[in-house]
Design an enzyme around this catalytic site. Structure first.
Site, mmCIF file in Angstrom:
data_model
loop_
_atom_site.group_PDB
_atom_site.id
_atom_site.type_symbol
_atom_site.label_atom_id
_atom_site.label_comp_id
_atom_site.label_asym_id
_atom_site.label_seq_id
_atom_site.Cartn_x
_atom_site.Cartn_y
_atom_site.Cartn_z
ATOM 1 N N ARG A 49 -0.014 5.814 -7.106
ATOM 2 C CA ARG A 49 0.648 5.152 -8.217
ATOM 3 C C ARG A 49 2.131 5.512 -8.151
ATOM 4 O O ARG A 49 2.492 6.582 -7.654
ATOM 5 C CB ARG A 49 0.067 5.608 -9.555
ATOM 6 C CG ARG A 49 -1.434 5.361 -9.701
ATOM 7 C CD ARG A 49 -1.964 5.937 -11.003
ATOM 8 N NE ARG A 49 -3.399 5.709 -11.155
ATOM 9 C CZ ARG A 49 -4.343 6.578 -10.796
ATOM 10 N NH1 ARG A 49 -3.992 7.754 -10.261
ATOM 11 N NH2 ARG A 49 -5.621 6.292 -10.972
ATOM 12 N N LYS A 70 -4.099 10.987 -12.893
ATOM 13 C CA LYS A 70 -4.461 10.824 -14.296
ATOM 14 C C LYS A 70 -5.463 11.893 -14.718
ATOM 15 O O LYS A 70 -6.356 12.250 -13.949
ATOM 16 C CB LYS A 70 -5.064 9.433 -14.519
ATOM 17 C CG LYS A 70 -4.051 8.305 -14.458
ATOM 18 C CD LYS A 70 -4.697 6.979 -14.821
ATOM 19 C CE LYS A 70 -3.665 5.852 -14.872
ATOM 20 N NZ LYS A 70 -4.272 4.557 -15.240
ATOM 21 N N HIS A 94 2.330 -1.810 -7.594
ATOM 22 C CA HIS A 94 0.880 -1.752 -7.698
ATOM 23 C C HIS A 94 0.208 -2.691 -6.697
ATOM 24 O O HIS A 94 -0.928 -2.452 -6.284
ATOM 25 C CB HIS A 94 0.429 -2.085 -9.123
ATOM 26 C CG HIS A 94 -0.663 -1.185 -9.610
ATOM 27 N ND1 HIS A 94 -0.502 0.181 -9.760
ATOM 28 C CD2 HIS A 94 -1.957 -1.422 -9.942
ATOM 29 C CE1 HIS A 94 -1.636 0.726 -10.187
ATOM 30 N NE2 HIS A 94 -2.533 -0.235 -10.297
ATOM 31 N N ARG A 126 -0.350 -0.706 -3.698
ATOM 32 C CA ARG A 126 -1.543 0.143 -3.885
ATOM 33 C C ARG A 126 -2.815 -0.680 -3.651
ATOM 34 O O ARG A 126 -3.741 -0.229 -2.973
ATOM 35 C CB ARG A 126 -1.523 0.726 -5.302
ATOM 36 C CG ARG A 126 -2.765 1.540 -5.705
ATOM 37 C CD ARG A 126 -2.492 2.193 -7.057
ATOM 38 N NE ARG A 126 -3.691 2.620 -7.750
ATOM 39 C CZ ARG A 126 -4.278 3.818 -7.586
ATOM 40 N NH1 ARG A 126 -3.784 4.669 -6.711
ATOM 41 N NH2 ARG A 126 -5.342 4.143 -8.280
ATOM 42 N N HIS A 181 -9.731 7.208 -8.754
ATOM 43 C CA HIS A 181 -10.500 6.550 -9.820
ATOM 44 C C HIS A 181 -11.582 7.487 -10.333
ATOM 45 O O HIS A 181 -12.304 8.096 -9.546
ATOM 46 C CB HIS A 181 -11.166 5.270 -9.285
ATOM 47 C CG HIS A 181 -10.207 4.165 -8.998
ATOM 48 N ND1 HIS A 181 -10.498 3.111 -8.166
ATOM 49 C CD2 HIS A 181 -8.938 3.939 -9.452
ATOM 50 C CE1 HIS A 181 -9.467 2.288 -8.108
ATOM 51 N NE2 HIS A 181 -8.508 2.768 -8.879
ATOM 52 N N TYR A 232 -12.511 -4.005 -5.412
ATOM 53 C CA TYR A 232 -12.026 -4.382 -4.086
ATOM 54 C C TYR A 232 -13.117 -5.001 -3.220
ATOM 55 O O TYR A 232 -12.824 -5.703 -2.259
ATOM 56 C CB TYR A 232 -11.404 -3.169 -3.386
ATOM 57 C CG TYR A 232 -10.182 -2.665 -4.124
ATOM 58 C CD1 TYR A 232 -8.989 -3.371 -4.103
ATOM 59 C CD2 TYR A 232 -10.223 -1.497 -4.890
ATOM 60 C CE1 TYR A 232 -7.879 -2.944 -4.803
ATOM 61 C CE2 TYR A 232 -9.123 -1.056 -5.591
ATOM 62 C CZ TYR A 232 -7.958 -1.786 -5.544
ATOM 63 O OH TYR A 232 -6.856 -1.367 -6.246
#
Length: 293
Positions: A144, A168, A239, A242, A265, A274
Site C-alpha cells: 500500500r 493494517k 492501488h 498493487r 489481507h 483476484y
C-alpha cells in the site's frame, strides 16, 4: 454526539490501534450521521427508524452501494461500542441489511503497461532514480502507498532480499524483493539517497528534496505525472499497481494463501477477488478458441 464520536475514536486508537486513514474514514462517516440527526431533530440515535431514514437519505444523495455499506459498517461499529460502554441497546441492526454489492473487479495494468510506466522516470537525475526505485519496489511487493512511504532502513534485509512491513492493524509481514527492485534499491541507498539526506531524514528510505519523508499524497501526484507522460493517465493509481502485482502473480501460478500473506489481507476472502480476474481471462480464452463457444 460529538463527544460520543470522540470517545469512540479514542477507543479505536488506544484499543484497536487503527491507522490514521481508517480513523479519518470513521470520523467522516459518523459526523455525517450526526449532522443528519441534528437537521432532522432526532434525539434517540439508536432508533431503527432514524438509521433507516439515514440510509434512504444516502441513496437520494446518489451514493453507490459500496459507500453506503461502508457507512453502515461504521455505524455498526459505533453502536457496538455504545452498547459496551454506555449500555445502549443496538438490536436495531438485526433489522437492517447491508445493500447487495456487485462484484467489483479491481483495475489492473498489463505487463506491457507496467513496463511502459516504469520506463518513464529519468534515471540520470536523483529524483528520477528515486521515483523509478519506488515504482519498482511498489510493483515488486504490492505494498500500500502508506506502507511504501513509511519504509525505514531497518525494514530491509538486502542480503536475503526481503522487506518487513507493518501493515493494517499493526500486523507484520515479510515480502520478497525481485532482482530488479533489489538492484535499484541497493544503488539508490548507496548513491542517490545520500544526496537528499538532512536532519529531517531520520531512517526513512524514500526522501523528498528537503530530506524529509515523502507523503502518500505527493507520491500519488508523482505517479499520476508519469502515467500522463506515457498515455496511461486514466488507468494508473498506486492501488492499481498493487492490484497488478497480485493479478500477475496469480496468473503466473502463485498460491492464493501466499498472495494473501504478501498483500497483508486478514481474510482470504479479500484476496479471492483476484481469482475472478483469472476466471475472466479464462473465459476470454475459451470464447476465442473453443469451436462451440
Amino acid at each position: 454526539m460529538d463527544n460520543l464520536i470522540d470517545e469512540f475514536l479514542g477507543y479505536l486508537i488506544s484499543v484497536k490501534n487503527y491507522s490514521y486513514n481508517t480513523l479519518l474514514s470513521y470520523s467522516f462517516d459518523l459526523k455525517d450521521f450526526g449532522d443528519f440527526c441534528e437537521k432532522r431533530g432526532h434525539k434517540k440515535l439508536e432508533d431503527v427508524i432514524v438509521v433507516k431514514e439515514y440510509l434512504e437519505e444516502l441513496k437520494k444523495r446518489g451514493y453507490n452501494p459500496f459507500t453506503i455499506a461502508r457507512k453502515l459498517s461504521s455505524l455498526k461499529s459505533f453502536f457496538k461500542f455504545l452498547e459496551l460502554e454506555k449500555g445502549i441497546n443496538t438490536q436495531i441492526f438485526l433489522f437492517l441489511e447491508s445493500p447487495k454489492l456487485p462484484i467489483r473487479l479491481p483495475k489492473v495494468l498489463s505487463l506491457e503497461e507496467i513496463e511502459k510506466l516504469l520506463s518513464v522516470p529519468d534515471l540520470n537525475t536523483p529524483l528520477g532514480y528515486r521515483d523509478r526505485t519506488m515504482l519498482e519496489v511498489l510493483y515488486a511487493t504490492g505494498l500500500r502507498v502508506s506502507e511504501l512511504v513509511n519504509l525505514k532502513l531497518e525494514n530491509f534485509n538486502l542480503e536475503l532480499g526481503l522487506v518487513k512491513v507493518l501493515g493494517k492493524g499493526s500486523k507484520e509481514r515479510l515480502i520478497p524483493l525481485g532482482d530488479y527492485a533489489l538492484n535499484f534499491l541497493k544503488n539508490y541507498l548507496e548513491n542517490i539517497r545520500p544526496k537528499f539526506l538532512s536532519s529531517k531524514s531520520k531512517n526513512f528510505v524514500f526522501l523528498n528534496i528537503r530530506g524529509g519523508a515523502l507523503t502518500r499524497q505527493r507520491f500519488w501526484q508523482i505517479i499520476k505525472g508519469y502515467a500522463k507522460k506515457c498515455g496511461l493517465e486514466d488507468k494508473v493509481t498506486p492501488h492499481v499497481i498493487r492490484h497488478s502485482f497480485a493479478t500477475h502473480l496469480l496468473q503466473g501460478g502463485a498460491d492464493l494463501r501466499a498472495l494473501q500473506m504478501m498483500l497483508g489481507h486478514s481474510s482470504l476472502a479479500t484476496t479471492q477477488i483476484y481469482t475472478h480476474l483469472d476466471y475472466k481471462k479464462l473465459k476470454e480464452i475459451y470464447d476465442k478458441f473453443h469451436p462451440r463457444a
